[in-house]
Motif scaffolding. Structure first.
Motif, PDB file in Angstrom:
ATOM      1  N   ARG A 104       0.833  -1.208   0.000  1.00 50.09           N
ATOM      2  CA  ARG A 104       0.000   0.000   0.000  1.00 50.09           C
ATOM      3  C   ARG A 104       0.864   1.254   0.000  1.00 50.09           C
ATOM      4  NH1 ARG A 104      -3.013  -3.292   3.595  1.00 50.09           N
ATOM      5  NH2 ARG A 104      -2.098  -2.261   5.424  1.00 50.09           N
ATOM      6  N   ARG A 105       1.999   1.176   0.691  1.00 55.05           N
ATOM      7  CA  ARG A 105       2.891   2.331   0.735  1.00 55.05           C
ATOM      8  C   ARG A 105       3.503   2.622  -0.638  1.00 55.05           C
ATOM      9  NH1 ARG A 105       2.231   5.954   3.924  1.00 55.05           N
ATOM     10  NH2 ARG A 105       2.504   4.690   5.809  1.00 55.05           N
ATOM     11  N   VAL A 106       3.735   1.581  -1.419  1.00 57.81           N
ATOM     12  CA  VAL A 106       4.285   1.781  -2.760  1.00 57.81           C
ATOM     13  C   VAL A 106       3.396   2.723  -3.552  1.00 57.81           C
ATOM     14  CG1 VAL A 106       4.726   0.655  -4.978  1.00 57.81           C
ATOM     15  CG2 VAL A 106       5.543  -0.401  -2.876  1.00 57.81           C
ATOM     16  N   ARG A 107       2.095   2.517  -3.465  1.00 63.61           N
ATOM     17  CA  ARG A 107       1.163   3.353  -4.224  1.00 63.61           C
ATOM     18  C   ARG A 107       1.333   4.830  -3.865  1.00 63.61           C
ATOM     19  NH1 ARG A 107      -5.328   2.366  -5.007  1.00 63.61           N
ATOM     20  NH2 ARG A 107      -5.640   3.963  -6.605  1.00 63.61           N
ATOM     21  N   GLU A 108       1.443   5.142  -2.567  1.00 60.25           N
ATOM     22  CA  GLU A 108       1.585   6.529  -2.143  1.00 60.25           C
ATOM     23  C   GLU A 108       2.897   7.138  -2.630  1.00 60.25           C
ATOM     24  OE1 GLU A 108       1.028   7.075   2.000  1.00 60.25           O
ATOM     25  OE2 GLU A 108      -0.802   5.861   2.099  1.00 60.25           O
ATOM     26  N   ILE A 109       3.947   6.363  -2.581  1.00 61.74           N
ATOM     27  CA  ILE A 109       5.245   6.883  -3.010  1.00 61.74           C
ATOM     28  C   ILE A 109       5.259   7.138  -4.512  1.00 61.74           C
ATOM     29  CG2 ILE A 109       7.704   6.364  -3.189  1.00 61.74           C
ATOM     30  CD1 ILE A 109       6.682   7.140  -0.363  1.00 61.74           C
ATOM     31  N   VAL A 110       4.676   6.225  -5.279  1.00 64.31           N
ATOM     32  CA  VAL A 110       4.593   6.428  -6.732  1.00 64.31           C
ATOM     33  C   VAL A 110       3.782   7.687  -7.039  1.00 64.31           C
ATOM     34  CG1 VAL A 110       3.698   5.489  -8.901  1.00 64.31           C
ATOM     35  CG2 VAL A 110       4.882   3.988  -7.291  1.00 64.31           C
ATOM     36  N   GLU A 111       2.677   7.870  -6.349  1.00 63.97           N
ATOM     37  CA  GLU A 111       1.835   9.041  -6.581  1.00 63.97           C
ATOM     38  C   GLU A 111       2.548  10.342  -6.241  1.00 63.97           C
ATOM     39  OE1 GLU A 111      -1.569   8.241  -4.187  1.00 63.97           O
ATOM     40  OE2 GLU A 111      -2.647   7.169  -5.782  1.00 63.97           O
ATOM     41  N   SER A 112       3.479  10.297  -5.295  1.00 61.00           N
ATOM     42  CA  SER A 112       4.178  11.513  -4.876  1.00 61.00           C
ATOM     43  C   SER A 112       5.312  11.909  -5.814  1.00 61.00           C
ATOM     44  CB  SER A 112       4.742  11.320  -3.461  1.00 61.00           C
ATOM     45  OG  SER A 112       5.850  10.428  -3.461  1.00 61.00           O
ATOM     46  N   CYS A 113       5.742  11.010  -6.673  1.00 63.14           N
ATOM     47  CA  CYS A 113       6.928  11.260  -7.502  1.00 63.14           C
ATOM     48  C   CYS A 113       6.845  12.508  -8.383  1.00 63.14           C
ATOM     49  CB  CYS A 113       7.234  10.027  -8.353  1.00 63.14           C
ATOM     50  SG  CYS A 113       8.052   8.702  -7.424  1.00 63.14           S
ATOM     51  N   PRO A 114       5.751  12.728  -9.124  1.00 63.52           N
ATOM     52  CA  PRO A 114       5.728  13.920  -9.984  1.00 63.52           C
ATOM     53  C   PRO A 114       5.937  15.225  -9.225  1.00 63.52           C
ATOM     54  CG  PRO A 114       3.999  12.397 -10.620  1.00 63.52           C
ATOM     55  CD  PRO A 114       4.563  11.885  -9.329  1.00 63.52           C
ATOM     56  N   ASP A 115       5.280  15.381  -8.072  1.00 64.07           N
ATOM     57  CA  ASP A 115       5.425  16.609  -7.291  1.00 64.07           C
ATOM     58  C   ASP A 115       6.823  16.759  -6.715  1.00 64.07           C
ATOM     59  OD1 ASP A 115       2.820  17.355  -7.798  1.00 64.07           O
ATOM     60  OD2 ASP A 115       2.032  16.521  -5.926  1.00 64.07           O
ATOM     61  N   LEU A 116       7.520  15.646  -6.529  1.00 63.26           N
ATOM     62  CA  LEU A 116       8.867  15.685  -5.962  1.00 63.26           C
ATOM     63  C   LEU A 116       9.949  15.726  -7.030  1.00 63.26           C
ATOM     64  CD1 LEU A 116       8.385  13.112  -3.058  1.00 63.26           C
ATOM     65  CD2 LEU A 116       8.446  15.604  -2.895  1.00 63.26           C
ATOM     66  N   GLY A 117       9.550  15.732  -8.293  1.00 65.78           N
ATOM     67  CA  GLY A 117      10.517  15.824  -9.374  1.00 65.78           C
ATOM     68  C   GLY A 117      11.209  14.525  -9.718  1.00 65.78           C
ATOM     69  N   VAL A 118      10.656  13.408  -9.259  1.00 61.38           N
ATOM     70  CA  VAL A 118      11.251  12.103  -9.539  1.00 61.38           C
ATOM     71  C   VAL A 118      10.599  11.502 -10.773  1.00 61.38           C
ATOM     72  CG1 VAL A 118      11.622   9.762  -8.686  1.00 61.38           C
ATOM     73  CG2 VAL A 118      11.795  11.708  -7.112  1.00 61.38           C
ATOM     74  N   LYS A 119      11.369  11.330 -11.818  1.00 59.51           N
ATOM     75  CA  LYS A 119      10.860  10.791 -13.076  1.00 59.51           C
ATOM     76  C   LYS A 119      10.939   9.270 -13.105  1.00 59.51           C
ATOM     77  CE  LYS A 119       9.695  11.429 -17.541  1.00 59.51           C
ATOM     78  NZ  LYS A 119       8.500  12.151 -17.996  1.00 59.51           N
TER      79      LYS A 119
END
Length: 241
Positions: A41-56
């Motif tokens: 479940r945590r994977v989903r949140e981290i993936v969703e946060s990537c664009p705002d954090l600049g992680v491509k």
């Protein structure tokens, strides 16, 4: 609050060794698989946060070639969890613009799971917002050995000359050949080792070892690690000018 310098110096490719699921569950008096479910479940949140954090690019270590040594019940539970994750998340990943790739040796995985992996890769192949790479039955030494074998076949067949083999040639045979090398490798749970993960690719990566167990690794914790990375100076063996 991040400084302007750190905001501009965010890593483009982050790789994560997601460790601590079992200990997280044990602290709560629950079986290890409960922790793996929380970690998924945590994977989903981290993936969703990537664009705002600049992680491509985000690469996660889901199951290593050494993890087969765990109990049969845990391995079976993990394989079932992977199948459920793909089924549950496929459409959400597609809608969020996430392109999914899998790396690792698929030979030992069951046919149903590998078919689902193929389908998810194809389904998301046109996405480009975030590139999520899932290392499944993956080991860095195994990857280099498999790459070297393919390279040797090409040399033996005459498709590649021996003198053309160098540090720029070998990466083309790696599982990650279409990806940039990771800028930052994070390991959760307080362990300070790389556990056979992206050995070739992380030669010049920055490392961050944190005490947080993976199910507690929230997007806020992720953001703080990225800010810390922003204060580092990457010299790649050179002297700063």
């Amino acid at each position: 609050m991040a400084t302007n310098e750190s905001e501009e110096n965010r890593p483009r490719h982050v790789a994560i060794i997601m460790d601590g699921n079992g200990r997280w569950a044990s602290k709560r008096g629950r079986p290890r698989l409960f922790g793996h479910q929380a970690g998924a479940r945590r994977v989903r949140e981290i993936v969703e946060s990537c664009p705002d954090l600049g992680v491509k690019y985000l690469t996660i270590f889901a199951f290593s070639t050494e993890n087969w040594k765990r109990t049969q019940s845990e391995v079976s539970g993990l394989m079932s969890l992977f199948r459920r994750y793909i089924t549950k998340e496929a459409q959400a990943l597609l809608k969020r613009g996430v392109r999914v790739r899998f790396i690792g040796d698929r030979v030992r995985l069951d046919a149903k799971l590998t078919a689902m992996m193929d389908e998810l890769e194809l389904l998301t192949s046109d996405n480009d917002r975030v590139h999520l790479t899932i290392a499944l039955n993956y080991g860095g030494r195994d990857e280099v050995a498999r790459a070297t074998k393919r390279l040797a076949y090409d040399v033996a067949s005459g498709r590649l000359k021996p003198e053309e083999v160098n540090e720029e040639t070998l990466p083309k045979y790696l599982d990650t050949y279409v990806l940039p090398d990771p800028d930052l490798v994070i390991r959760t749970s307080g362990e300070a080792r790389i556990s056979n993960f992206l050995l070739w690719q992380s030669a010049y990566s920055e490392y961050e070892f944190i005490d947080t167990l993976w199910p507690d690794f929230t997007p806020d914790v992720f953001a703080k690690v990225l800010i810390s990375y922003g204060g580092r100076q990457r010299r790649f063996g050179a002297v700063p000018g």
